[in-house]
Design a protein around this motif. Structure first.
Motif, mmCIF file in Angstrom:
data_model
loop_
_atom_site.group_PDB
_atom_site.id
_atom_site.type_symbol
_atom_site.label_atom_id
_atom_site.label_comp_id
_atom_site.label_asym_id
_atom_site.label_seq_id
_atom_site.Cartn_x
_atom_site.Cartn_y
_atom_site.Cartn_z
ATOM 1 N N GLY A 41 0.797 -1.220 0.000
ATOM 2 C CA GLY A 41 0.000 0.000 0.000
ATOM 3 C C GLY A 41 0.829 1.268 0.000
ATOM 4 N N VAL A 42 2.137 1.147 0.000
ATOM 5 C CA VAL A 42 3.063 2.276 -0.065
ATOM 6 C C VAL A 42 4.227 1.880 -0.972
ATOM 7 C CG1 VAL A 42 2.504 3.247 2.214
ATOM 8 C CG2 VAL A 42 4.283 1.518 2.019
ATOM 9 N N PRO A 43 4.926 2.889 -1.521
ATOM 10 C CA PRO A 43 6.040 2.555 -2.419
ATOM 11 C C PRO A 43 7.252 2.031 -1.660
ATOM 12 C CG PRO A 43 5.870 4.936 -2.154
ATOM 13 C CD PRO A 43 4.683 4.333 -1.437
ATOM 14 N N PHE A 44 8.071 1.273 -2.374
ATOM 15 C CA PHE A 44 9.373 0.908 -1.820
ATOM 16 C C PHE A 44 10.201 2.182 -1.710
ATOM 17 C CE2 PHE A 44 8.670 -3.291 -4.154
ATOM 18 C CZ PHE A 44 8.222 -3.946 -3.011
ATOM 19 N N TYR A 45 11.116 2.210 -0.778
ATOM 20 C CA TYR A 45 11.971 3.378 -0.617
ATOM 21 C C TYR A 45 12.807 3.563 -1.888
ATOM 22 C CZ TYR A 45 15.116 6.736 1.407
ATOM 23 O OH TYR A 45 15.828 7.880 1.651
ATOM 24 N N PRO A 46 12.911 4.805 -2.399
ATOM 25 C CA PRO A 46 13.656 5.036 -3.648
ATOM 26 C C PRO A 46 15.087 4.507 -3.589
ATOM 27 C CG PRO A 46 12.478 7.014 -2.979
ATOM 28 C CD PRO A 46 12.343 6.025 -1.850
ATOM 29 N N ASN A 47 15.484 3.858 -4.649
ATOM 30 C CA ASN A 47 16.830 3.292 -4.809
ATOM 31 C C ASN A 47 17.177 2.211 -3.792
ATOM 32 O OD1 ASN A 47 17.420 5.007 -7.056
ATOM 33 N ND2 ASN A 47 17.762 6.660 -5.588
ATOM 34 N N SER A 48 16.164 1.680 -3.095
ATOM 35 C CA SER A 48 16.427 0.550 -2.200
ATOM 36 C C SER A 48 16.442 -0.726 -3.032
ATOM 37 C CB SER A 48 15.367 0.464 -1.102
ATOM 38 O OG SER A 48 14.097 0.169 -1.637
ATOM 39 N N THR A 49 17.103 -1.745 -2.504
ATOM 40 C CA THR A 49 17.177 -3.028 -3.203
ATOM 41 C C THR A 49 16.661 -4.127 -2.285
ATOM 42 O OG1 THR A 49 19.473 -3.320 -2.480
ATOM 43 C CG2 THR A 49 19.130 -2.333 -4.654
ATOM 44 N N PRO A 50 15.951 -5.107 -2.865
ATOM 45 C CA PRO A 50 15.402 -6.177 -2.017
ATOM 46 C C PRO A 50 16.514 -7.048 -1.440
ATOM 47 C CG PRO A 50 14.974 -6.631 -4.341
ATOM 48 C CD PRO A 50 15.619 -5.284 -4.280
ATOM 49 N N MET A 51 16.313 -7.489 -0.210
ATOM 50 C CA MET A 51 17.243 -8.422 0.419
ATOM 51 C C MET A 51 16.881 -9.835 -0.015
ATOM 52 S SD MET A 51 17.446 -6.836 4.279
ATOM 53 C CE MET A 51 18.495 -8.155 4.860
ATOM 54 N N GLU A 52 17.890 -10.661 -0.186
ATOM 55 C CA GLU A 52 17.640 -12.054 -0.533
ATOM 56 C C GLU A 52 16.853 -12.700 0.609
ATOM 57 O OE1 GLU A 52 20.012 -16.011 -2.099
ATOM 58 O OE2 GLU A 52 21.148 -14.404 -1.167
#
Length: 190
Positions: free
Chosen positions: A68-79
Motif C-alpha cells: 500500500g506504499v512505495p518501496f523506498y527510492p533506490n532501495s534493493t530487495p534483500m535475498e
C-alpha cells in the motif's frame, strides 16, 4: 503465529534440508498440529492445528500494491527478505530492503507515504542508526517501518510490514483500494 514457533523451527529445518527440491513435506507436532512445507523453489508453509485454525506463510515476492506504499527510492530487495502470511483473522506482508540512506531520511519518507496512503502516523522515532514509524487505519490495519544499520556488514536495512484485517473491507468500513488485496476468506499467499 507464535504458538507455532517450535513447529515452525522444525519446518524451517526441513525447508533448508530440502531447499530447491520439489515436493511437500509434512511435520506433525506433539499435539497433533501439522506443518506442510511446499518446497517449490520459493517456499511456503501451512500450519494447521487440527482445530480449525490454519495459517499459511510464504516467501513469495511482496509488491508495493500489497504494502500500500512505495518501496523506498533506490532501495534493493534483500535475498529471502519477503514474507506473506494469511490466517482467518489477517493477512501480513513484509518486505526487507537495503538502502544507502540514513535513518532520518527513510523515516521521513515513510511518515509522508503512510499519510498519503490514508494511515494515521501513530508514532515515529530516530535514534542513531535505528528508526521506526507506525501507521494505523481504522480498527486494525497497520503499517510499520523498522530501520537498522548492520555495522558488521555496513548495510542499512529497511523492514516494511503491513497487517490487513480480514472481512473484504478495511476496518473503517470502506472498500480496499483498487488493486489492493481484500483479504477475503478465500485469499491465500500467491
Amino acid at each position: 503465529m507464535y504458538k507455532y514457533l517450535s513447529i515452525l523451527v522444525a519446518a524451517g529445518v526441513l525447508v533448508m534440508a530440502g531447499c530447491g527440491k520439489p515436493g511437500v513435506t509434512v511435520a506433525t507436532g506433539p499435539n497433533g498440529e501439522k506443518v506442510e512445507v511446499d518446497q517449490n523453489g520459493k517456499g511456503s508453509m501451512t500450519f494447521d492445528d487440527g482445530k480449525g485454525h490454519k495459517e499459511t506463510v510464504g516467501t513469495e515476492d511482496v509488491t508495493e500494491t500489497e504494502l500500500g506504499v512505495p518501496f523506498y527510492p533506490n532501495s534493493t530487495p534483500m535475498e529471502h527478505g519477503n514474507l506473506k502470511g494469511d490466517d482467518e483473522q489477517q493477512s501480513t506482508f513484509t518486505s526487507m530492503r537495503n538502502t544507502p540512506d540514513g535513518a532520518q531520511k527513510v523515516v521521513d519518507f515513510y511518515k509522508d507515504a503512510f499519510a498519503k496512503a490514508g494511515y494515521t502516523v501513530a508514532g515515529s522515532m530516530v535514534m542513531n542508526d535505528l528508526g521506526s514509524c507506525t501507521g494505523k487505519k481504522g480498527e486494525g490495519d497497520m503499517l510499520s517501518l523498522t530501520y537498522t544499520h548492520d555495522k558488521d556488514k555496513n548495510v542499512n536495512m529497511i523492514m516494511l510490514s503491513k497487517v490487513l484485517k480480514k472481512g473484504g473491507a478495511t476496518p473503517s468500513g470502506s472498500p480496499a483500494p483498487s488493486g489492493m488485496p481484500t483479504a477475503s476468506p478465500s485469499a491465500s499467499p500467491s
